[in-house]
Design a protein around this motif. Structure first.
Motif, PDB file in Angstrom:
ATOM      1  N   ASP A   1       0.851  -1.191   0.000  1.00  0.00           N
ATOM      2  CA  ASP A   1       0.000   0.000   0.000  1.00  0.00           C
ATOM      3  C   ASP A   1       0.890   1.247   0.000  1.00  0.00           C
ATOM      4  O   ASP A   1       0.680   2.181   0.769  1.00  0.00           O
ATOM      5  CB  ASP A   1      -0.894  -0.032   1.243  1.00  0.00           C
ATOM      6  N   GLY A   2       1.894   1.234  -0.886  1.00  0.00           N
ATOM      7  CA  GLY A   2       2.882   2.303  -0.914  1.00  0.00           C
ATOM      8  C   GLY A   2       2.348   3.656  -1.307  1.00  0.00           C
ATOM      9  O   GLY A   2       3.051   4.663  -1.169  1.00  0.00           O
ATOM     10  N   GLY A   3       1.120   3.719  -1.761  1.00  0.00           N
ATOM     11  CA  GLY A   3       0.513   5.006  -2.091  1.00  0.00           C
ATOM     12  C   GLY A   3       0.172   5.822  -0.863  1.00  0.00           C
ATOM     13  O   GLY A   3      -0.136   7.021  -0.965  1.00  0.00           O
ATOM     14  N   ARG A   4       0.222   5.189   0.302  1.00  0.00           N
ATOM     15  CA  ARG A   4      -0.041   5.918   1.553  1.00  0.00           C
ATOM     16  C   ARG A   4       1.258   6.583   2.008  1.00  0.00           C
ATOM     17  O   ARG A   4       2.103   5.961   2.662  1.00  0.00           O
ATOM     18  CB  ARG A   4      -0.564   4.967   2.629  1.00  0.00           C
ATOM     19  N   PHE A   5       1.433   7.825   1.640  1.00  0.00           N
ATOM     20  CA  PHE A   5       2.653   8.561   1.965  1.00  0.00           C
ATOM     21  C   PHE A   5       2.376   9.808   2.795  1.00  0.00           C
ATOM     22  O   PHE A   5       3.299  10.398   3.360  1.00  0.00           O
ATOM     23  CB  PHE A   5       3.371   8.975   0.673  1.00  0.00           C
ATOM     24  N   ARG A   6       1.131  10.210   2.882  1.00  0.00           N
ATOM     25  CA  ARG A   6       0.819  11.455   3.593  1.00  0.00           C
ATOM     26  C   ARG A   6       0.834  11.256   5.106  1.00  0.00           C
ATOM     27  O   ARG A   6       0.465  10.196   5.617  1.00  0.00           O
ATOM     28  CB  ARG A   6      -0.555  11.990   3.180  1.00  0.00           C
ATOM     29  N   LEU A   7       1.248  12.291   5.806  1.00  0.00           N
ATOM     30  CA  LEU A   7       1.247  12.306   7.263  1.00  0.00           C
ATOM     31  C   LEU A   7       0.430  13.494   7.740  1.00  0.00           C
ATOM     32  O   LEU A   7       0.559  14.600   7.201  1.00  0.00           O
ATOM     33  CB  LEU A   7       2.681  12.409   7.788  1.00  0.00           C
ATOM     34  N   ILE A   8      -0.399  13.270   8.730  1.00  0.00           N
ATOM     35  CA  ILE A   8      -1.281  14.320   9.253  1.00  0.00           C
ATOM     36  C   ILE A   8      -0.877  14.656  10.682  1.00  0.00           C
ATOM     37  O   ILE A   8      -0.880  13.787  11.565  1.00  0.00           O
ATOM     38  CB  ILE A   8      -2.760  13.881   9.231  1.00  0.00           C
ATOM     39  N   GLY A   9      -0.496  15.900  10.905  1.00  0.00           N
ATOM     40  CA  GLY A   9      -0.225  16.389  12.253  1.00  0.00           C
ATOM     41  C   GLY A   9      -1.376  17.256  12.721  1.00  0.00           C
ATOM     42  O   GLY A   9      -2.511  17.101  12.269  1.00  0.00           O
ATOM     43  N   ARG A  10      -1.092  18.174  13.618  1.00  0.00           N
ATOM     44  CA  ARG A  10      -2.153  19.026  14.150  1.00  0.00           C
ATOM     45  C   ARG A  10      -1.603  20.414  14.427  1.00  0.00           C
ATOM     46  O   ARG A  10      -0.443  20.579  14.807  1.00  0.00           O
ATOM     47  CB  ARG A  10      -2.713  18.398  15.438  1.00  0.00           C
ATOM     48  N   GLU A  11      -2.424  21.416  14.199  1.00  0.00           N
ATOM     49  CA  GLU A  11      -2.034  22.785  14.521  1.00  0.00           C
ATOM     50  C   GLU A  11      -1.630  22.872  15.998  1.00  0.00           C
ATOM     51  O   GLU A  11      -2.233  22.231  16.858  1.00  0.00           O
ATOM     52  CB  GLU A  11      -3.201  23.744  14.270  1.00  0.00           C
ATOM     53  N   ARG A  12      -0.590  23.637  16.253  1.00  0.00           N
ATOM     54  CA  ARG A  12      -0.052  23.841  17.593  1.00  0.00           C
ATOM     55  C   ARG A  12       0.588  22.580  18.177  1.00  0.00           C
ATOM     56  O   ARG A  12       0.961  22.544  19.343  1.00  0.00           O
ATOM     57  CB  ARG A  12      -1.109  24.405  18.563  1.00  0.00           C
ATOM     58  N   GLY A  13       0.718  21.539  17.367  1.00  0.00           N
ATOM     59  CA  GLY A  13       1.366  20.319  17.842  1.00  0.00           C
ATOM     60  C   GLY A  13       2.874  20.496  17.906  1.00  0.00           C
ATOM     61  O   GLY A  13       3.463  21.227  17.115  1.00  0.00           O
ATOM     62  N   TYR A  14       3.506  19.801  18.849  1.00  0.00           N
ATOM     63  CA  TYR A  14       4.965  19.800  18.937  1.00  0.00           C
ATOM     64  C   TYR A  14       5.445  18.360  18.930  1.00  0.00           C
ATOM     65  O   TYR A  14       5.062  17.552  19.790  1.00  0.00           O
ATOM     66  CB  TYR A  14       5.455  20.503  20.197  1.00  0.00           C
ATOM     67  N   HIS A  15       6.292  18.037  17.959  1.00  0.00           N
ATOM     68  CA  HIS A  15       6.809  16.680  17.834  1.00  0.00           C
ATOM     69  C   HIS A  15       8.320  16.685  17.647  1.00  0.00           C
ATOM     70  O   HIS A  15       8.870  15.884  16.888  1.00  0.00           O
ATOM     71  CB  HIS A  15       6.115  15.967  16.671  1.00  0.00           C
ATOM     72  N   GLY A  16       8.981  17.605  18.321  1.00  0.00           N
ATOM     73  CA  GLY A  16      10.425  17.663  18.247  1.00  0.00           C
ATOM     74  C   GLY A  16      10.918  18.499  17.085  1.00  0.00           C
ATOM     75  O   GLY A  16      10.148  19.181  16.404  1.00  0.00           O
ATOM     76  N   VAL A  17      12.224  18.410  16.827  1.00  0.00           N
ATOM     77  CA  VAL A  17      12.850  19.306  15.873  1.00  0.00           C
ATOM     78  C   VAL A  17      13.568  18.589  14.729  1.00  0.00           C
ATOM     79  O   VAL A  17      14.309  19.209  13.984  1.00  0.00           O
ATOM     80  CB  VAL A  17      13.840  20.252  16.585  1.00  0.00           C
ATOM     81  N   GLY A  18      13.366  17.270  14.595  1.00  0.00           N
ATOM     82  CA  GLY A  18      13.831  16.613  13.381  1.00  0.00           C
ATOM     83  C   GLY A  18      12.976  17.086  12.218  1.00  0.00           C
ATOM     84  O   GLY A  18      11.894  17.654  12.404  1.00  0.00           O
ATOM     85  N   PHE A  19      13.439  16.854  10.999  1.00  0.00           N
ATOM     86  CA  PHE A  19      12.667  17.348   9.859  1.00  0.00           C
ATOM     87  C   PHE A  19      11.286  16.701   9.794  1.00  0.00           C
ATOM     88  O   PHE A  19      10.316  17.340   9.384  1.00  0.00           O
ATOM     89  CB  PHE A  19      13.437  17.127   8.556  1.00  0.00           C
ATOM     90  N   GLY A  20      11.184  15.429  10.191  1.00  0.00           N
ATOM     91  CA  GLY A  20       9.873  14.789  10.205  1.00  0.00           C
ATOM     92  C   GLY A  20       8.975  15.386  11.263  1.00  0.00           C
ATOM     93  O   GLY A  20       7.843  15.798  10.987  1.00  0.00           O
ATOM     94  N   GLY A  21       9.476  15.455  12.502  1.00  0.00           N
ATOM     95  CA  GLY A  21       8.673  16.000  13.592  1.00  0.00           C
ATOM     96  C   GLY A  21       8.316  17.454  13.392  1.00  0.00           C
ATOM     97  O   GLY A  21       7.223  17.901  13.742  1.00  0.00           O
TER      98      GLY A  21
ATOM     99  N   SER B   1       7.907  18.875  10.502  1.00  0.00           N
ATOM    100  CA  SER B   1       6.925  18.954   9.415  1.00  0.00           C
ATOM    101  C   SER B   1       5.519  18.648   9.901  1.00  0.00           C
ATOM    102  O   SER B   1       4.560  19.330   9.538  1.00  0.00           O
ATOM    103  CB  SER B   1       7.317  17.998   8.290  1.00  0.00           C
ATOM    104  N   VAL B   2       5.368  17.608  10.728  1.00  0.00           N
ATOM    105  CA  VAL B   2       4.028  17.293  11.246  1.00  0.00           C
ATOM    106  C   VAL B   2       3.661  18.190  12.412  1.00  0.00           C
ATOM    107  O   VAL B   2       2.492  18.276  12.788  1.00  0.00           O
ATOM    108  CB  VAL B   2       3.915  15.807  11.661  1.00  0.00           C
ATOM    109  N   GLY B   3       4.641  18.854  13.006  1.00  0.00           N
ATOM    110  CA  GLY B   3       4.355  19.807  14.072  1.00  0.00           C
ATOM    111  C   GLY B   3       3.625  21.025  13.551  1.00  0.00           C
ATOM    112  O   GLY B   3       3.667  21.328  12.361  1.00  0.00           O
ATOM    113  N   GLY B   4       2.975  21.733  14.463  1.00  0.00           N
ATOM    114  CA  GLY B   4       2.147  22.853  14.026  1.00  0.00           C
ATOM    115  C   GLY B   4       2.373  24.134  14.798  1.00  0.00           C
ATOM    116  O   GLY B   4       1.471  24.976  14.887  1.00  0.00           O
ATOM    117  N   ILE B   5       3.570  24.301  15.381  1.00  0.00           N
ATOM    118  CA  ILE B   5       3.899  25.553  16.051  1.00  0.00           C
ATOM    119  C   ILE B   5       4.632  26.441  15.048  1.00  0.00           C
ATOM    120  O   ILE B   5       5.734  26.123  14.599  1.00  0.00           O
ATOM    121  CB  ILE B   5       4.765  25.303  17.296  1.00  0.00           C
ATOM    122  N   VAL B   6       4.006  27.544  14.696  1.00  0.00           N
ATOM    123  CA  VAL B   6       4.467  28.369  13.577  1.00  0.00           C
ATOM    124  C   VAL B   6       5.905  28.837  13.756  1.00  0.00           C
ATOM    125  O   VAL B   6       6.711  28.789  12.821  1.00  0.00           O
ATOM    126  CB  VAL B   6       3.530  29.575  13.378  1.00  0.00           C
TER     127      VAL B   6
END
Length: 452
Positions: A141-161, A163-168
Motif C-alpha cells: 500500500d505504498g501510495g499511503r505517503f501522507r502524514l497528518i499532524g495538528r495545529e499547535r502540535g509539537y513533535h520535536g525538531v527533526g525534519f519529520g517532527g 513537518s508534522v508539528g504545528g507551532i508556527v
C-alpha cells in the motif's frame, strides 16, 4: 579543567557566546552571567550560581518527575558504567535493553508489544513516521505517503517532527525544506467554549471530524498516519475534549490510517497512568516516549508498536535487515539501567496514585488565579496546568522575559512561551510545595500587571 569551572571564566565564555543555547534568546541569557547558570539541583529545587534557590515548576523540561539527584538513580548509573558502559545496538544487544523493552511493553496499552529505542523525543517521532511509511509499503500500500499532524502540535525538531508539528515559530525558518505530503488538523481548543475548564472540556469532540475533511481532500488511500499528542504540552497544555480522541481513533480505523500518540510528555505517570492513552481509554497503533523514562538523567526515547506492525516488518529472508533505521546510542546500556531504576522507584512509590492525589491540589490552586485581571484562561489535567494571559500586543516577547525574571526573583523557575505559563511539577512535590509555587506565581503575575 578545573579552571574552566571557575565562575568568572564561565561568565566570560557566556559573554563570548561559546555555548550556543537551544530555544533561547542567547544574547540576553549570555548577558545575565551567574543569574542564568544552574550550579546544582536536589529534589524539586535548582540552585543557581548566584546562590538563589528556585522551585522546578516544569520538572526540568517535563523530564525529571522524580526530582534531582536521587541516590538510587545515581548508583544505578555508576554500577552500569562499571559493568557495561556501551555496546553496539546493531546485530547485537544487551540484557538491560532487552528487559526494559519487555517491561515497557507490559506497561503499555494491550496490543502494543514491541519497542524500538531511540535517544530523544525528536528521534522517537521521526522513527515512528518512518515505521508508518514502511508499514504501508510492505503491505503493498505504498501510495499511503501522507502524514497528518495538528495545529499547535509539537513533535520535536527533526525534519519529520517539525513537518508534522504545528507551532508556527518552529516552522517558518525552514518552510522550504518541510516534508512533502503533510497536512494538519485543527487543534482542539476554542476559548469561547472551553475557557477555565477543569480536566477535559465537555465541548469539542466534534473537532475530530476535521480529519474527515482531510480524508475527503486527499483521499484516505494516500494517508499513512495521524500523529497527535493526547495532551498538547509544549503549546500550553491543550486538553482533549471528552470523546475527541475516541473519535480520532474511530476515523483512523475506518480509513486504515495508523494513529500515533506522541507521549513524550504524558508517558510514565504525568496523567496518573502509565500512558495518557490509558487515562483516556484510547489505544493508538504507536506510542512515542522519552523524557520521564530515565528521569532526564540519560537521554532515551523510543516507539512502542503493535504486533501487527512488528510482524509486517519481520518478513523476507531471515538474513535481511528488516528496517534500515537506528542510532548509535539506541538502547544505550546506561540509559536502560537508569530507566529500570526509575520505573522501580515509580512502582514502589505508587507514583500514579500520587499524581492522582496531587491533581486536585494543582487544579484548585491554579484556578484560584482566575480573579487576576491579566488571566485569560486556566486549564489543567493530570499533573499539568497552564495559565494563559490576556495578550499584550507588541509587548508579549518583553513580558515573557520579565515573567521569567520575576519568577527567578520569587524562587520559581517558570516555563513561559508567548502568553502562556505551563506547569508540570515533579511527582515528588508535596501539596504544600504546589501551593507555595502558585502563591509565588500570583506575586509574579501581580508584579507583571503593574508593568504591562
Amino acid at each position: 579543567m578545573n579552571e574552566l569551572k571557575n565562575e568568572s571564566l564561565c561568565a566570560v565564555a557566556m559573554s563570548e557566546g561559546r555555548n550556543w543555547l537551544p530555544f533561547s534568546a542567547n544574547r540576553l541569557v549570555n548577558g545575565r552571567g551567574d543569574h542564568r547558570v544552574v550550579a546544582s539541583a536536589k529534589g524539586p529545587y535548582y540552585t543557581m550560581a548566584d546562590g538563589r534557590t528556585v522551585f522546578d515548576t516544569l520538572s526540568g523540561l517535563w523530564c525529571t518527575p522524580l526530582g534531582h539527584g536521587h541516590p538510587r538513580i545515581v548508583e544505578a548509573l555508576r554500577q552500569q558504567a562499571e559493568t557495561l558502559d556501551f555496546a553496539p545496538g546493531f546485530q547485537m544487544t544487551h540484557a538491560p535493553a532487552v528487559t526494559l523493552a519487555a517491561r515497557i511493553a507490559k506497561m503499555a496499552p494491550e496490543g502494543l508489544e514491541h519497542v524500538f529505542f531511540a535517544n530523544s523525543g525528536s528521534e522517537a517521532v521521526d522513527t515512528a513516521l518512518k515505521i508508518a511509511i514502511g508499514f504501508h509499503k510492505l503491505r503493498g500500500d505504498g501510495g499511503r505517503f501522507r502524514l497528518i499532524g495538528r495545529e499547535r502540535g509539537y513533535h520535536g525538531v527533526g525534519f519529520g517532527g517539525m513537518s508534522v508539528g504545528g507551532i508556527v515559530s518552529n516552522r517558518k525558518m525552514f518552510a522550504t525544506v518541510m516534508m512533502p505530503g503533510v497536512d494538519h488538523l485543527r487543534h482542539p481548543y476554542d476559548h469561547a467554549h472551553v475557557a477555565f475548564s477543569k480536566g477535559q472540556p465537555e465541548w469539542g469532540a466534534c473537532l475530530a471530524d476535521d480529519l474527515e475533511r482531510l480524508v475527503a481532500l486527499h483521499d484516505a488511500s494516500t494517508i499513512a498516519a495521524v500523529i497527535v499528542e493526547p495532551v498538547q504540552g509544549s503549546t500550553g497544555v491543550l486538553v482533549p475534549p471528552v470523546g475527541y480522541l475516541q473519535k480520532l481513533r474511530e476515523i483512523c480505523t475506518k480509513h486504515g490510517i495508523l494513529l500515533i500518540f506522541d507521549e513524550v510528555i504524558t508517558g510514565f505517570g504525568r496523567m496518573g497512568e502509565n500512558f495518557a492513552s490509558q487515562r483516556f481509554g484510547v489505544t493508538p497503533d504507536m506510542i512515542t516516549f522519552a523524557k520521564a523514562v530515565t528521569n532526564g538523567i540519560v537521554p532515551m526515547g523510543g516507539v512502542i508498536v503493535t504486533s501487527e506492525i512488528y510482524k509486517t516488518f519481520m518478513n523476507g529472508p531471515e538474513s535481511a535487515i528488516e528496517f534500515a533505521h537506528g542510532y548509535t546510542y539506541s538502547g544505550h546500556p546506561l540509559a536502560a539501567a537508569v530507566a529500570h531504576t526509575v520505573l522501580d522507584i515509580m512502582e514502589e512509590k505508587g507514583i500514579n496514585g500520587r499524581v492522582k492525589a496531587l491533581e486536585p491540589v494543582l487544579e484548585e490552586e491554579v484556578h484560584a488565579l482566575r480573579d487576576l485581571k491579566s488571566v485569560k484562561d486556566l486549564r489543567n489535567i493530570g499533573l499539568t496546568a497552564a495559565i494563559e494571559l490576556v495578550p499584550a500586543p507588541e509587548k508579549s516577547a518583553l513580558r515573557s522575559v520579565q515573567l521569567f525574571e520575576y519568577g527567578l526573583q520569587k524562587g520559581v523557575l517558570l516555563r513561559v512561551t508567548g502568553d502562556i505559563i505551563s506547569f508540570g511539577p515533579p511527582f515528588i512535590s508535596t501539596p504544600e510545595q504546589i501551593k507555595e509555587m502558585i502563591q509565588k506565581v500570583r506575586k509574579v503575575l501581580l508584579k507583571c500587571e503593574e508593568d504591562f
